[in-house]
Write an enzyme that holds these catalytic residues in place. Structure first.
Site: not given
Ligand code: CAA
Length: 400
Positions: A376
């Protein structure tokens, strides 16, 4: 003049919701003591999903706690939900994922689904009749979830056709329904990703390899293959291109669940180590009375309580729909994950050689803790999210 009672003026009366939560937590503690704790070592050893415990949690309405009652959930709070995950994780981290991942899989539908989709899927998931999963990660896109996604979804007539492979999908092999994220328009970056509800019986859906893992061994983690998988267009969540935002909003609400798992693991390890330190005698007194061990336990306790306060505040933010929930969810996951790793490692130390033995639960807890710093969103991604909340993302430099 009579001195006013501090008690009467400072402590607000308990609400019905707090009473309900206390009753539920007491029931969960009893279930955990009688049914979960005795199975924890065996679940880890056999690396088998405990279907009996899934059924037990379903019978006790633990699988849809914050899902509104009109969709078959309990209509409870996120705060209650995280406390339940924490209680289960104190004894068995794998079993706590049954509750946490059911939430994770349901959230895309709750957040992005139409009324018809919510009515079709949520009641079956909240009751536990169906199991669900969340499929975002791919071999090339873990942390960079949007930038490197390869799974494609093409709109053809009244269907979408999905091609690609997801990895590390918790409960993917036992899920009846999976929320899958796929690229519908590669020219649009994160805004070209869409979300779909995929049932296990849809043509072209296949379960691939199962991971052999260090910890959370009772929770199956698999590859999912989509080979021309036909998904009705009515199973698109939200509009085309809204998938990544749905995925991120889901993580804002699900990261506190993983933080709760981490906190529970830490609290369980602390409890075990503290009891051991009261009983184990060395140099003529219980080892907890030696400053080296006593101070270690003091630090462990302080970290667990600090992590708990941060987590409960993050959960309250989820309940309030606070605008800074992304920040708080990331901070809770970061703190609780790091505390779980540190506290379980110290618990092994308190038990010495016995801590390193599979006859005692703390080595399992230490192995289980590690994943909470990875899934996550790794701890590095949480720091990225937190720092962006403080100073912003910034723009890429313009070429000179
Ligand atoms: N809420 C709403 N919108 C959001 C948001 C949020 N929390 N975070 C980003 N966005 C939106 C941004 O506003 C942006 O929108 P616009 O283009 O309209 O401006 C768009 O999404 C893209 O956002 P970023 O430019 O911030 O994207 P990024 O490529 O720089 O990456 C990141 C953001 C935070 C690194 C994201 O990729 C991330 O969280 N990565 C980690 C993924 C992760 O947690 N994976 C886990 C998988 S699930 C798991 O593990 C479960 C399990 O096994 C139990």
């Amino acid at each position: 003049m009579e001195t006013p009672s501090i008690m009467a003026t400072t402590i607000p009366p308990r609400t019905d919701a707090q009473d309900d939560e206390a009753l539920m937590l007491a029931a969960v503690r009893e279930l955990v003591a009688k049914r979960v704790a005795p199975r924890a070592a065996e679940i880890d050893e056999r690396a088998e999903f405990p279907m009996d415990l899934k059924n037990l949690f379903a019978e006790n309405d633990l699988l849809g706690i914050p899902i509104p009652s009109e969709y078959g959930g309990l209509g409870g709070t996120f705060l209650t939900y995280v406390k339940v995950v924490e209680e289960i994780a104190k004894a068995c981290a794998s079993s706590s994922l049954i509750v946490a991942v059911q939430e994770l899989g349901m959230l895309p539908i709750l957040i992005g689904g139409s009324e018809a989709q919510k009515r079709q899927y949520l009641p079956k998931l909240a009751s536990g009749e169906w199991i669900c999963a969340y499929a975002l990660t791919e071999a090339s896109s873990g942390s960079d979830a949007a930038g490197s996604m390869r799974t494609r979804a093409e709109h053809r007539g009244d269907s979408y056709v999905l091609n690609g492979t997801k990895i590390w999908i918790t409960h993917g092999s036992i899920a009846d329904v999976v929320c899958v994220f796929a690229v519908t328009d590669p020219s649009k970056g994160p805004n070209g990703i869409s979300a779909f509800i995929v049932e296990k019986d849809f043509a072209g859906f296949h379960v691939g390899n199962k991971e052999r893992k260090m910890g959370i061994r009772g929770s199956p983690t698999v590859e999912l293959n989509f080979n021309g998988c036909i998904v009705p267009a009515s199973n698109l969540l939200g509009a085309e291109g809204e998938g990544f935002k749905i995925a991120m909003k889901v993580l804002d609400k699900s990261r506190p669940g993983i933080a709760a798992q981490a906190l529970g693991i830490a609290a369980g390890a602390l409890d075990y180590a503290a009891n051991y330190a009261k009983e184990r005698v060395a140099f003529g007194k219980p080892i907890g009375q030696h400053q080296g061990v006593g101070f270690l336990l003091a630090d462990m306790k302080t970290e667990v309580e600090a992590a708990r306060l941060l987590l409960y505040e993050a959960a309250r933010k989820c309940d309030e729909g606070a605008p800074d929930v992304t920040l708080w969810a990331a901070m809770a996951k970061l703190k609780c994950g790091d505390v779980a790793m540190a506290v379980t490692t110290d618990a092994v130390q308190v038990l010495g050689g016995f801590g390193y033995s599979a006859e005692y639960p703390v080595e399992r807890m230490m192995r289980d803790a590690k994943i909470t710093q990875i899934y996550e969103g790794t701890q590095q991604i949480q720091r990225l999210v937190i720092s962006r909340a403080i100073v912003g993302k910034g723009k890429p430099p313009t070429p000179a």
